[in-house]
Design a protein around this motif. Structure first.
Motif, PDB file in Angstrom:
ATOM      1  N   LYS A   1       0.831  -1.202   0.000  1.00  0.00           N
ATOM      2  CA  LYS A   1       0.000   0.000   0.000  1.00  0.00           C
ATOM      3  C   LYS A   1       0.868   1.255   0.000  1.00  0.00           C
ATOM      4  CE  LYS A   1      -4.319  -1.592   0.530  1.00  0.00           C
ATOM      5  NZ  LYS A   1      -5.421  -1.248  -0.390  1.00  0.00           N
ATOM      6  N   ARG A   2       1.881   1.226   0.846  1.00  0.00           N
ATOM      7  CA  ARG A   2       2.756   2.391   0.989  1.00  0.00           C
ATOM      8  C   ARG A   2       3.532   2.677  -0.296  1.00  0.00           C
ATOM      9  NH1 ARG A   2       6.442   1.119   5.538  1.00  0.00           N
ATOM     10  NH2 ARG A   2       7.531  -0.040   3.923  1.00  0.00           N
ATOM     11  N   ASN A   3       3.857   1.613  -1.034  1.00  0.00           N
ATOM     12  CA  ASN A   3       4.640   1.775  -2.258  1.00  0.00           C
ATOM     13  C   ASN A   3       3.805   2.118  -3.483  1.00  0.00           C
ATOM     14  OD1 ASN A   3       6.917   1.178  -0.800  1.00  0.00           O
ATOM     15  ND2 ASN A   3       7.087  -0.932  -1.532  1.00  0.00           N
ATOM     16  N   GLY A   4       2.511   2.326  -3.305  1.00  0.00           N
ATOM     17  CA  GLY A   4       1.702   2.767  -4.434  1.00  0.00           C
ATOM     18  C   GLY A   4       0.535   1.877  -4.798  1.00  0.00           C
ATOM     19  N   ARG A   5       0.321   0.788  -4.067  1.00  0.00           N
ATOM     20  CA  ARG A   5      -0.808  -0.125  -4.294  1.00  0.00           C
ATOM     21  C   ARG A   5      -0.679  -0.895  -5.614  1.00  0.00           C
ATOM     22  NH1 ARG A   5      -2.961   4.235  -1.475  1.00  0.00           N
ATOM     23  NH2 ARG A   5      -4.249   3.664   0.331  1.00  0.00           N
ATOM     24  N   ASN A   6      -1.648  -1.769  -5.849  1.00  0.00           N
ATOM     25  CA  ASN A   6      -1.708  -2.579  -7.069  1.00  0.00           C
ATOM     26  C   ASN A   6      -0.411  -3.336  -7.306  1.00  0.00           C
ATOM     27  OD1 ASN A   6      -2.858  -3.672  -9.381  1.00  0.00           O
ATOM     28  ND2 ASN A   6      -2.183  -1.975 -10.682  1.00  0.00           N
ATOM     29  N   GLN A   7       0.072  -4.012  -6.266  1.00  0.00           N
ATOM     30  CA  GLN A   7       1.302  -4.780  -6.383  1.00  0.00           C
ATOM     31  C   GLN A   7       1.343  -5.880  -5.323  1.00  0.00           C
ATOM     32  OE1 GLN A   7       4.892  -2.503  -4.593  1.00  0.00           O
ATOM     33  NE2 GLN A   7       3.458  -0.890  -5.258  1.00  0.00           N
ATOM     34  N   VAL A   8       2.293  -6.793  -5.502  1.00  0.00           N
ATOM     35  CA  VAL A   8       2.481  -7.909  -4.573  1.00  0.00           C
ATOM     36  C   VAL A   8       3.808  -7.726  -3.855  1.00  0.00           C
ATOM     37  CG1 VAL A   8       2.721 -10.418  -4.352  1.00  0.00           C
ATOM     38  CG2 VAL A   8       1.192  -9.457  -6.091  1.00  0.00           C
ATOM     39  N   VAL A   9       3.785  -7.841  -2.545  1.00  0.00           N
ATOM     40  CA  VAL A   9       5.007  -7.734  -1.756  1.00  0.00           C
ATOM     41  C   VAL A   9       5.131  -8.976  -0.884  1.00  0.00           C
ATOM     42  CG1 VAL A   9       6.193  -6.504   0.104  1.00  0.00           C
ATOM     43  CG2 VAL A   9       5.092  -5.219  -1.737  1.00  0.00           C
ATOM     44  N   VAL A  10       6.292  -9.624  -0.961  1.00  0.00           N
ATOM     45  CA  VAL A  10       6.590 -10.779  -0.113  1.00  0.00           C
ATOM     46  C   VAL A  10       7.343 -10.285   1.117  1.00  0.00           C
ATOM     47  CG1 VAL A  10       7.760 -13.010   0.034  1.00  0.00           C
ATOM     48  CG2 VAL A  10       6.719 -12.288  -2.124  1.00  0.00           C
ATOM     49  N   ASN A  11       6.870 -10.648   2.283  1.00  0.00           N
ATOM     50  CA  ASN A  11       7.548 -10.232   3.507  1.00  0.00           C
ATOM     51  C   ASN A  11       9.022 -10.603   3.451  1.00  0.00           C
ATOM     52  OD1 ASN A  11       8.528 -10.806   6.432  1.00  0.00           O
ATOM     53  ND2 ASN A  11       6.689  -9.562   6.704  1.00  0.00           N
ATOM     54  N   ARG A  12       9.884  -9.690   3.858  1.00  0.00           N
ATOM     55  CA  ARG A  12      11.330  -9.898   3.725  1.00  0.00           C
ATOM     56  C   ARG A  12      11.801 -11.162   4.438  1.00  0.00           C
ATOM     57  NH1 ARG A  12      13.894  -5.631   1.500  1.00  0.00           N
ATOM     58  NH2 ARG A  12      12.688  -3.710   1.301  1.00  0.00           N
ATOM     59  N   ALA A  13      11.198 -11.486   5.562  1.00  0.00           N
ATOM     60  CA  ALA A  13      11.619 -12.670   6.306  1.00  0.00           C
ATOM     61  C   ALA A  13      11.285 -13.955   5.557  1.00  0.00           C
ATOM     62  CB  ALA A  13      10.947 -12.688   7.673  1.00  0.00           C
ATOM     63  N   SER A  14      10.351 -13.871   4.592  1.00  0.00           N
ATOM     64  CA  SER A  14       9.952 -15.056   3.840  1.00  0.00           C
ATOM     65  C   SER A  14      10.864 -15.332   2.651  1.00  0.00           C
ATOM     66  CB  SER A  14       8.508 -14.894   3.325  1.00  0.00           C
ATOM     67  OG  SER A  14       7.609 -14.759   4.401  1.00  0.00           O
ATOM     68  N   ARG A  15      11.735 -14.375   2.349  1.00  0.00           N
ATOM     69  CA  ARG A  15      12.620 -14.550   1.207  1.00  0.00           C
ATOM     70  C   ARG A  15      13.819 -15.396   1.583  1.00  0.00           C
ATOM     71  NH1 ARG A  15      12.480  -8.063   0.351  1.00  0.00           N
ATOM     72  NH2 ARG A  15      10.322  -7.893  -0.372  1.00  0.00           N
ATOM     73  N   MET A  16      14.523 -15.889   0.580  1.00  0.00           N
ATOM     74  CA  MET A  16      15.729 -16.661   0.823  1.00  0.00           C
ATOM     75  C   MET A  16      16.830 -15.745   1.330  1.00  0.00           C
ATOM     76  SD  MET A  16      15.202 -19.799   0.302  1.00  0.00           S
ATOM     77  CE  MET A  16      16.798 -20.538  -0.007  1.00  0.00           C
ATOM     78  N   PRO A  17      17.850 -16.287   1.992  1.00  0.00           N
ATOM     79  CA  PRO A  17      18.946 -15.455   2.495  1.00  0.00           C
ATOM     80  C   PRO A  17      19.562 -14.604   1.399  1.00  0.00           C
ATOM     81  CG  PRO A  17      19.115 -17.681   3.337  1.00  0.00           C
ATOM     82  CD  PRO A  17      18.025 -17.705   2.311  1.00  0.00           C
TER      83      PRO A  17
END
Length: 328
Positions: A288-304
């Motif tokens: 939402k903060r980055n402008g909406r209409n997008q998908v964001v994966v929580n940083r902790a869920s990403r690979m190292p």
């Protein structure tokens, strides 16, 4: 002028020849545990009830063994045998030893789950199932409601921690939905919600679960899905919702969606369900903060992270910078 008493005439009906249909359906009604109110039909001899994937009658509760009890069906009678379960089985308060024939109305305790055995006719079974569906479904969208989803999430969370698999949680929020209600009215807003729910349902696998989480928010649970797969799913949901067109007298109404994703996996085990939901909510807030209409994966869920400051989504060859461009 006609007399009102003359108009109040009892309607004649023909009673069926068999007022009470034969009761041949052998059912188990969940009255304590996950999915309270659900009706399970014991349709074959030798059916196994447990929490395992191979169980004929599956209740996802950690207090159940994978194969907890077996039912023996002989005509319209049903017997139960405990399969050396860890927490045992009680029938009408007595511990089950060997095999016992069940009577209509018997209460069966399976670990922390309580079910009631009933012999019913087809109409009674259907009414019970309709009542259950009405209790667990959102009336407007037809998706599951929040209460049902939270019960299922607890069970799936326990499964993932026990088996060290992965589980993706996606929070979907319709962008600027209040403006749609304010501009076009709540009936049009309801049509948008229903249309979005259809697109969400059509985008999921049979084993995935979607619910209306509240207002214009939806939530999706995808078992066995890593961060890469969850982002692909999130993009599919976002794209299909953005292509929606709801016709009104004032023209076409369109809507977009923001999606926040959190993934539980072997390398990242959340301690509680609340932490997993909070991680997805944080990702949604970032979208939402980055402008909406997008998908964001929580940083902790990403690979190292790699040494060059990028990260790789598990199950995908795509390399993405820590500050990705907007996905729309």
């Amino acid at each position: 002028m006609a007399n009102s008493r003359d108009e109040d005439v009892t309607q004649e009906v023909t009673l069926p020849a068999e007022l009470r249909p034969k009761r041949t359906a052998l059912t188990l009604h969940v009255i304590k545990g996950p999915r309270v109110g659900e009706v399970l039909s014991v349709e074959r001899d030798g059916a196994v009830l447990g929490r395992g994937d191979d169980a004929d009658l599956r209740i996802q509760d950690p207090s159940l063994s994978r194969a907890h009890v077996r039912f023996t069906r002989t005509g319209d009678t049903l017997s139960i045998t405990d399969l050396d379960s860890r927490n045992g089985t009680l029938v009408e308060g007595a511990r089950l030893e060997g095999t016992r024939k069940l009577k209509n109305g018997d209460l069966i305790a399976l670990g922390g789950v309580l079910v009631r055995f009933a012999i019913q006719d087809a109409t009674e079974v259907q009414v019970s199932r309709d009542l259950y569906e009405a209790a667990v479904r959102d009336r407007l969208t037809g998706l599951y409601n929040r209460g049902y989803f939270e019960d299922r999430l607890q069970a799936e969370f326990a499964f993932v921690r026990r088996h060290h698999t992965s589980l993706a949680l996606l929070l979907i929020d319709l962008d600027h939905f209040k403006q749609i209600n304010d501009t076009h009215g709540h009936p049009i807003g309801d049509e948008v919600l229903k249309a979005a729910a259809v697109k969400i349902r059509e985008s999921l696998r049979a084993e995935d679960l979607a619910a209306r989480y509240g207002g214009e928010e939806f939530i999706v649970l995808a078992r066995g899905t890593d961060a890469g797969g969850a982002q692909v799913l999130g993009q599919r949901l976002r794209t299909r919702i953005s292509l929606l067109e709801v016709l009104t007298l004032g023209g076409i109404v369109k809507v977009t969606a923001s999606v926040g994703v959190a993934v539980m996996k072997k390398e990242l085990g959340y301690d509680t369900v609340a932490e997993l939901v909070s991680a997805a909510d944080e990702a949604l807030y970032e979208a939402k903060r980055n402008g909406r209409n997008q998908v964001v994966v929580n940083r902790a869920s990403r690979m190292p992270e790699r040494l060059d400051g990028s990260y790789t989504l598990k199950g995908s060859e795509e390399r993405v910078r820590q500050k990705p461009k907007k996905l729309d």
